[in-house]
Design an enzyme around this catalytic site. Structure first.
Site, PDB file in Angstrom:
ATOM      1  N   TRP A 147       2.509  -6.524   7.315  1.00 29.94           N
ATOM      2  CA  TRP A 147       1.497  -7.031   6.392  1.00 29.94           C
ATOM      3  C   TRP A 147       1.255  -8.537   6.497  1.00 29.94           C
ATOM      4  O   TRP A 147       0.348  -9.055   5.867  1.00 29.94           O
ATOM      5  CB  TRP A 147       1.913  -6.706   4.949  1.00 29.94           C
ATOM      6  CG  TRP A 147       3.348  -7.054   4.666  1.00 29.94           C
ATOM      7  CD1 TRP A 147       4.407  -6.186   4.693  1.00 29.94           C
ATOM      8  CD2 TRP A 147       3.883  -8.340   4.382  1.00 29.94           C
ATOM      9  NE1 TRP A 147       5.569  -6.872   4.440  1.00 29.94           N
ATOM     10  CE2 TRP A 147       5.287  -8.194   4.244  1.00 29.94           C
ATOM     11  CE3 TRP A 147       3.337  -9.621   4.228  1.00 29.94           C
ATOM     12  CZ2 TRP A 147       6.141  -9.264   3.969  1.00 29.94           C
ATOM     13  CZ3 TRP A 147       4.183 -10.685   3.952  1.00 29.94           C
ATOM     14  CH2 TRP A 147       5.564 -10.504   3.828  1.00 29.94           C
ATOM     15  N   LYS A 171      -1.185   2.354  12.909  1.00 22.90           N
ATOM     16  CA  LYS A 171      -0.730   2.536  11.517  1.00 22.90           C
ATOM     17  C   LYS A 171      -0.560   1.170  10.886  1.00 22.90           C
ATOM     18  O   LYS A 171       0.415   0.467  11.122  1.00 22.90           O
ATOM     19  CB  LYS A 171       0.594   3.293  11.440  1.00 22.90           C
ATOM     20  CG  LYS A 171       0.827   3.775   9.999  1.00 22.90           C
ATOM     21  CD  LYS A 171       2.271   3.808   9.579  1.00 22.90           C
ATOM     22  CE  LYS A 171       2.810   2.580   8.937  1.00 22.90           C
ATOM     23  NZ  LYS A 171       2.247   2.169   7.657  1.00 22.90           N
ATOM     24  N   SER A 174       1.234  -0.218   4.732  1.00 23.07           N
ATOM     25  CA  SER A 174       0.734   0.572   3.586  1.00 23.07           C
ATOM     26  C   SER A 174       0.049  -0.281   2.539  1.00 23.07           C
ATOM     27  O   SER A 174      -0.941   0.127   1.950  1.00 23.07           O
ATOM     28  CB  SER A 174       1.885   1.288   2.896  1.00 23.07           C
ATOM     29  OG  SER A 174       2.374   2.279   3.721  1.00 23.07           O
ATOM     30  N   GLY A 224       7.595  -5.784  13.152  1.00 28.58           N
ATOM     31  CA  GLY A 224       8.125  -5.607  11.807  1.00 28.58           C
ATOM     32  C   GLY A 224       9.574  -6.020  11.758  1.00 28.58           C
ATOM     33  O   GLY A 224      10.053  -6.791  12.595  1.00 28.58           O
ATOM     34  N   GLU A 246       8.422  -6.409  18.389  1.00 27.98           N
ATOM     35  CA  GLU A 246       8.426  -7.803  17.928  1.00 27.98           C
ATOM     36  C   GLU A 246       9.078  -7.791  16.559  1.00 27.98           C
ATOM     37  O   GLU A 246       8.493  -7.281  15.604  1.00 27.98           O
ATOM     38  CB  GLU A 246       7.001  -8.350  17.817  1.00 27.98           C
ATOM     39  CG  GLU A 246       6.173  -8.276  19.079  1.00 27.98           C
ATOM     40  CD  GLU A 246       6.628  -9.237  20.156  1.00 27.98           C
ATOM     41  OE1 GLU A 246       7.489 -10.096  19.889  1.00 27.98           O
ATOM     42  OE2 GLU A 246       6.130  -9.111  21.289  1.00 27.98           O
ATOM     43  N   CYS A 280       6.834 -14.689  11.343  1.00 24.32           N
ATOM     44  CA  CYS A 280       8.063 -14.438  12.115  1.00 24.32           C
ATOM     45  C   CYS A 280       8.545 -15.707  12.818  1.00 24.32           C
ATOM     46  O   CYS A 280       9.730 -15.850  13.078  1.00 24.32           O
ATOM     47  CB  CYS A 280       7.827 -13.326  13.112  1.00 24.32           C
ATOM     48  SG  CYS A 280       6.358 -13.584  14.089  1.00 24.32           S
ATOM     49  N   GLU A 381      16.911 -13.859   7.569  1.00 25.38           N
ATOM     50  CA  GLU A 381      15.479 -14.160   7.549  1.00 25.38           C
ATOM     51  C   GLU A 381      14.996 -14.129   6.098  1.00 25.38           C
ATOM     52  O   GLU A 381      14.978 -13.074   5.474  1.00 25.38           O
ATOM     53  CB  GLU A 381      14.726 -13.116   8.371  1.00 25.38           C
ATOM     54  CG  GLU A 381      13.259 -13.420   8.493  1.00 25.38           C
ATOM     55  CD  GLU A 381      12.496 -12.363   9.272  1.00 25.38           C
ATOM     56  OE1 GLU A 381      12.746 -11.171   9.080  1.00 25.38           O
ATOM     57  OE2 GLU A 381      11.631 -12.758  10.074  1.00 25.38           O
TER      58      GLU A 381
HETATM   59  P1  NDP Z   1       8.554  -3.351   8.188  1.00 27.97           P
HETATM   60  O1  NDP Z   1       9.440  -3.146   9.360  1.00 27.97           O
HETATM   61  O2  NDP Z   1       9.014  -2.923   6.870  1.00 27.97           O
HETATM   62  O3  NDP Z   1       7.163  -2.602   8.401  1.00 27.97           O
HETATM   63  C1  NDP Z   1       6.369  -2.801   9.544  1.00 27.97           C
HETATM   64  C2  NDP Z   1       5.548  -1.553   9.789  1.00 27.97           C
HETATM   65  O4  NDP Z   1       6.409  -0.478  10.123  1.00 27.97           O
HETATM   66  C3  NDP Z   1       4.758  -1.104   8.557  1.00 27.97           C
HETATM   67  O5  NDP Z   1       3.527  -0.566   8.977  1.00 27.97           O
HETATM   68  C4  NDP Z   1       5.676  -0.026   7.994  1.00 27.97           C
HETATM   69  O6  NDP Z   1       5.004   0.889   7.180  1.00 27.97           O
HETATM   70  C5  NDP Z   1       6.169   0.617   9.271  1.00 27.97           C
HETATM   71  N1  NDP Z   1       7.394   1.402   9.148  1.00 27.97           N
HETATM   72  C6  NDP Z   1       8.360   1.317   8.186  1.00 27.97           C
HETATM   73  N2  NDP Z   1       9.325   2.222   8.443  1.00 27.97           N
HETATM   74  C7  NDP Z   1       8.981   2.868   9.570  1.00 27.97           C
HETATM   75  C8  NDP Z   1       9.575   3.917  10.338  1.00 27.97           C
HETATM   76  N3  NDP Z   1      10.716   4.489   9.989  1.00 27.97           N
HETATM   77  N4  NDP Z   1       8.950   4.346  11.446  1.00 27.97           N
HETATM   78  C9  NDP Z   1       7.797   3.784  11.833  1.00 27.97           C
HETATM   79  N5  NDP Z   1       7.164   2.807  11.141  1.00 27.97           N
HETATM   80  C10 NDP Z   1       7.763   2.354  10.033  1.00 27.97           C
HETATM   81  O7  NDP Z   1       8.163  -4.882   8.217  1.00 27.97           O
HETATM   82  P2  NDP Z   1       7.323  -5.690   7.117  1.00 27.97           P
HETATM   83  O8  NDP Z   1       6.007  -5.007   6.935  1.00 27.97           O
HETATM   84  O9  NDP Z   1       8.178  -5.922   5.942  1.00 27.97           O
HETATM   85  O10 NDP Z   1       7.038  -7.045   7.890  1.00 27.97           O
HETATM   86  C11 NDP Z   1       7.882  -8.147   7.826  1.00 27.97           C
HETATM   87  C12 NDP Z   1       8.772  -8.225   9.044  1.00 27.97           C
HETATM   88  O11 NDP Z   1       7.998  -8.301  10.218  1.00 27.97           O
HETATM   89  C13 NDP Z   1       9.639  -9.466   9.067  1.00 27.97           C
HETATM   90  O12 NDP Z   1      10.968  -9.123   9.369  1.00 27.97           O
HETATM   91  C14 NDP Z   1       9.077 -10.303  10.204  1.00 27.97           C
HETATM   92  O13 NDP Z   1       9.970 -11.137  10.828  1.00 27.97           O
HETATM   93  C15 NDP Z   1       8.553  -9.267  11.095  1.00 27.97           C
HETATM   94  N6  NDP Z   1       7.526  -9.821  11.947  1.00 27.97           N
HETATM   95  C16 NDP Z   1       7.793 -10.046  13.270  1.00 27.97           C
HETATM   96  C17 NDP Z   1       6.868 -10.635  14.076  1.00 27.97           C
HETATM   97  C18 NDP Z   1       7.144 -10.840  15.518  1.00 27.97           C
HETATM   98  O14 NDP Z   1       6.196 -10.985  16.265  1.00 27.97           O
HETATM   99  N7  NDP Z   1       8.376 -10.861  15.962  1.00 27.97           N
HETATM  100  C19 NDP Z   1       5.566 -11.060  13.571  1.00 27.97           C
HETATM  101  C20 NDP Z   1       5.378 -10.794  12.179  1.00 27.97           C
HETATM  102  C21 NDP Z   1       6.341 -10.185  11.413  1.00 27.97           C
HETATM  103  P3  NDP Z   1       4.899   0.621   5.581  1.00 27.97           P
HETATM  104  O15 NDP Z   1       4.007  -0.517   5.402  1.00 27.97           O
HETATM  105  O16 NDP Z   1       4.353   1.892   5.072  1.00 27.97           O
HETATM  106  O17 NDP Z   1       6.301   0.353   5.103  1.00 27.97           O
END
Ligand code: NDP
Length: 477
Positions: A147, A171, A174, A224, A246, A280, A381
């Site tokens: 997000w 995807k 949410s 994520g 990532e 990130c 983090e």
């Molecule tokens: P999440 O890992 O919680 O979610 C990321 C995505 O994965 C969302 O669409 C989420 O869906 C989905 N997801 C959650 N569980 C699963 C699963 N079991 N299987 C498949 N998909 C799943 O991360 P956040 O949204 O909280 O984002 C923040 C994080 O992202 C931070 O840790 C940040 O460091 C990292 N990030 C990394 C970057 C990089 O380039 N290295 C850049 C930006 C952020 P839902 O929304 O429904 O939970």
């Protein structure tokens, strides 16, 4: 109120269950849109659509694919204001930043439109045989995004996947699916064949899990949290899927004694607090040489106190609210832990006061001093607007501290000495090192993490290669 449907097989559709949710503005909890929420069944339909579209799209010439991607970039630009408004309202970031994010995503589509034309092969003369090496699209790619930059981080995947000839199921997060869905709708409207680009909304544990576990997807591109990344690695293992991950970061920012103090302070403030530290590659830990630590710290405090915080739709604000109460709670917990262990607050450290802040997830940009590696803020983090500043006595000590982390996404060094710059840049354990610059993202260069910050690279040439398989054709002559 805006209503957001999913996109499956070229059609805007509601979810199989008909379930909807209201997306609310993190600045004031006002409803922004109603969104259809899908589940495993919707994800399966989207995967089937992408599979059916794959033969046609993968055999479309790269020149034609480029035309469509350029047209998509044009549509994103023409709709940028509307997409950016949705982004601000669902995510919280100031409108000017939302607009930049949307425009940057159009640039990524343009970049990969061109890069896709340069998917060259090889010709090898081995005496009595000849070898041709081809790079072909992997197949259906699942794109799962967070997000914090829901539009840009999706474009980093959509552009190269489609340019390579893969078909996609995206995807979005949410709780911030609106602008990302509009990006994919623009791509679809640019003339993609039905099913080449699909979007399914819904929980990660259902829609995301289906995309990872279903054998139709051959590639998972995910941005994520590291903990989610680990889950994906484990579950993608069943089919040895190709992965680009990532993940989280905990980026150090080193200020050497010979640095330009004002420039370093401004760069630090910007990268620690923009998007409320929910980046990130945010500056998470600051190491200042003891000779300049006091001057540098007071510049950081002065610049921090100038930042204006408020509703992202207000054109004057520098910072919006945090994305959610849980993000704010995590930030507060990290600050409380640091204070309890002896840290001192120089600025912020609490929520802003006033009626306009009472219904949003606001938190003041915070500067801490007297910190050490025993504190959570220096090891985990935070993903919040906190700049903890620690002194160091020698460059070796600063590099050792910087590398003392399970993460390795970005690292920064500010210095006017070439030897110091190179020594640090070579020894810092990170996928990207910024020397006198507070960003390691460049559309033409690889972006990704070392250690637990990820696997594979996005952007640049590597971003395209992540969607290609290699084939060797051996010819007897
Ligand atoms: P999440 O890992 O919680 O979610 C990321 C995505 O994965 C969302 O669409 C989420 O869906 C989905 N997801 C959650 N569980 C699963 C699963 N079991 N299987 C498949 N998909 C799943 O991360 P956040 O949204 O909280 O984002 C923040 C994080 O992202 C931070 O840790 C940040 O460091 C990292 N990030 C990394 C970057 C990089 O380039 N290295 C850049 C930006 C952020 P839902 O929304 O429904 O939970």
């Amino acid at each position: 109120m805006h209503s957001s449907q999913m996109l499956i097989n070229g059609e805007q559709v509601s979810s199989h269950s008909g379930k909807t949710e209201i997306i609310r503005n993190p600045a004031n909890q006002e409803p922004v849109a109603e969104v259809y929420v899908g589940g495993r069944e919707d994800a399966r339909l989207a995967l089937e659509a992408a599979k059916s579209a794959f033969p046609g799209w993968s055999e479309t010439s790269s020149l034609r694919r480029a035309e469509i991607l350029h047209a998509a970039a044009g549509l994103v630009r023409s709709r940028a204001e509307q997409i950016a408004r949705l982004l601000t309202q669902e995510q919280g970031k100031p409108l000017k930043n939302a607009l930049l994010e949307v425009l940057a995503s159009a640039d990524v589509l343009d970049y990969y439109a061109e890069e896709g034309k340069r998917n060259f092969g090889e010709w090898i003369d081995s005496g009595r045989t000849r070898s041709i090496v081809l790079r072909q699209p992997i197949g259906v790619a699942a794109l799962i995004t967070p997000w914090n930059f829901p539009v840009d981080l999706l474009a980093w995947k959509v552009g190269p996947a489609l340019a390579a000839g893969c078909t996609i199921v995206a995807k979005p997060p949410s709780r911030a699916p609106l602008a990302a869905t509009e990006l994919l709708k623009a791509v679809n409207d640019a003339g993609l064949p039905a099913g080449a680009a699909n979007v399914v909304h819904g929980p990660g544990g259902e829609v995301g899990a289906e995309l990872v576990e279903n054998p139709i997807s051959r590639k998972i591109a995910f941005t994520g949290e590291t903990v989610t990344g680990r889950w994906i690695v484990a579950h993608a293992a069943a089919h040895i899927k190709r992965l680009s991950l990532e993940l989280g970061g905990q980026s150090p920012f080193i200020v050497a004694e010979d640095a330009d103090i004002e420039k370093a302070a401004a760069a630090c403030v910007r990268r620690a607090f923009s998007n409320m530290g929910q980046i990130c590659v945010s500056v998470n830990r600051v190491y200042a040489a003891s000779e300049i630590a006091e001057e540098f710290t007071s510049s950081v405090v002065r610049l921090t106190q100038r930042l204006k915080i408020g509703n992202g739709l207000d054109p004057d604000v520098d910072l919006g609210p945090m994305f959610s109460e849980s993000q704010r709670e995590k930030t507060k917990a990290h600050v409380a832990d640091a204070l309890q262990k002896g840290a001192e607050v120089l600025s912020g450290g609490c929520e802003p006061e006033g009626d306009e802040y009472s219904r949003g997830f606001f938190y003041l940009p915070t500067v801490l001093t007297n910190v050490d590696h025993g504190m959570r803020i220096m090891r985990e983090e935070t993903f919040g607007p906190v700049a903890p500043i620690m002194r160091f006595e020698s460059l070796d000590e600063a590099i050792r501290l910087a590398n003392e982390s399970e993460y390795g996404l970005a690292a920064y060094i500010f210095t006017n000495d070439l030897k110091t710059a190179l020594r640090a840049a070579e020894r810092l354990e990170a996928g990207g090192v910024g020397v006198n610059v507070n960003d390691v993202v460049d559309i033409q260069a690889p972006f990704g993490g070392w250690k637990q910050s990820g696997l594979g690279r996005e952007l640049g040439r590597s971003g395209l290669e992540a969607y290609l398989e290699t084939k060797h054709i051996r010819l007897a002559i």
